[in-house]
Motif scaffolding. Structure first.
Motif, mmCIF file in Angstrom:
data_model
loop_
_atom_site.group_PDB
_atom_site.id
_atom_site.type_symbol
_atom_site.label_atom_id
_atom_site.label_comp_id
_atom_site.label_asym_id
_atom_site.label_seq_id
_atom_site.Cartn_x
_atom_site.Cartn_y
_atom_site.Cartn_z
ATOM 1 N N GLU A 159 0.796 -1.218 -0.002
ATOM 2 C CA GLU A 159 0.096 -0.081 -0.157
ATOM 3 C C GLU A 159 0.834 1.224 0.055
ATOM 4 O O GLU A 159 0.647 2.192 -0.792
ATOM 5 N N ASP A 160 2.131 1.262 0.775
ATOM 6 C CA ASP A 160 2.964 2.374 0.929
ATOM 7 C C ASP A 160 3.454 2.361 -0.553
ATOM 8 O O ASP A 160 3.500 3.642 -1.038
ATOM 9 N N GLU A 184 2.227 1.584 -3.433
ATOM 10 C CA GLU A 184 1.280 2.301 -4.454
ATOM 11 C C GLU A 184 0.933 3.602 -4.131
ATOM 12 O O GLU A 184 0.798 4.496 -4.895
ATOM 13 N N ASN A 185 0.904 4.023 -3.006
ATOM 14 C CA ASN A 185 0.505 5.466 -2.538
ATOM 15 C C ASN A 185 1.696 6.217 -2.940
ATOM 16 O O ASN A 185 1.374 7.403 -3.507
ATOM 17 N N TYR A 186 3.072 5.865 -2.928
ATOM 18 C CA TYR A 186 3.999 6.629 -3.470
ATOM 19 C C TYR A 186 4.006 6.759 -5.120
ATOM 20 O O TYR A 186 4.168 7.958 -5.439
ATOM 21 N N ALA A 202 1.159 9.268 -5.981
ATOM 22 C CA ALA A 202 1.546 10.528 -5.553
ATOM 23 C C ALA A 202 2.550 11.204 -6.371
ATOM 24 O O ALA A 202 2.515 12.315 -7.102
ATOM 25 N N GLY A 205 -5.327 12.173 1.320
ATOM 26 C CA GLY A 205 -4.857 10.575 1.288
ATOM 27 C C GLY A 205 -5.015 10.149 -0.194
ATOM 28 O O GLY A 205 -5.838 10.479 -1.046
ATOM 29 N N ALA A 206 -3.768 9.828 -0.425
ATOM 30 C CA ALA A 206 -3.526 9.297 -1.911
ATOM 31 C C ALA A 206 -4.309 7.943 -2.263
ATOM 32 O O ALA A 206 -4.609 7.683 -3.326
ATOM 33 N N ASP A 207 -4.996 7.423 -1.048
ATOM 34 C CA ASP A 207 -5.674 6.072 -1.364
ATOM 35 C C ASP A 207 -6.930 6.407 -2.211
ATOM 36 O O ASP A 207 -7.464 5.507 -2.632
#
Length: 145
Positions: free
Chosen positions: A4-5, A7-9, A12, A111-113
């Motif tokens: 998840e980190d 994917e968020n990176y 972003a 939140g990037a999610d």
């Protein structure tokens, strides 16, 4: 680091690249799309090069911004691209911007999610083909895979 980190990176990073594109596109006269990359440039020359029964295109661009998620410096002096497929060149009219799709708003917490990058922006940096660019203006012959 979790999946998840990562994917968020990546989301972003894509959003930052998209925003940079929107900020710089008015500085350039041409949008050039090859099978591998997308470029903004102020000068472009396309030369067909016949080789046997096929033709490839040599595309020389000057004063260039390169759409590449992993490039640290997207502004380069000269880019030379060798393409065997279509090369699309769009000239911007005076007082006209290139069309850019709107991104959905990120929630109030940042939140990037909840952010979804439009499909037409995903993978632009992973299209097939060969290109070479550096800051010296010379063709390095270094073709990324």
């Amino acid at each position: 680091m979790s999946v998840e980190d990562l994917e968020n990176y990546e989301v972003a990073s894509q959003l930052a690249l998209y925003r940079e594109y929107k900020d710089v596109m008015a500085l350039f006269s041409y949008a050039v799309e090859t099978e591998r990359r997308f470029y903004l440039t102020n000068k472009v020359e396309v030369t067909p090069r016949p080789v046997g029964d096929t033709v490839y295109f040599e595309v020389l661009m000057t004063d260039v911004w390169v759409w590449d998620l992993y490039r640290t410096n997207r502004f380069v002096k000269t880019v030379r691209v060798y393409a065997i497929h279509d090369v699309n060149i769009e000239e911007r009219l005076p007082n006209q911007e290139f069309s850019v799709p709107d991104l959905p708003a990120v929630d109030a917490l940042g939140g990037a999610d909840t952010l979804q990058i439009p499909d037409d922006l995903n993978g632009l940096d992973q299209l097939g083909g060969s290109d070479s660019s550096d800051n010296s203006g010379e063709n390095t012959g270094d073709f990324p895979a």
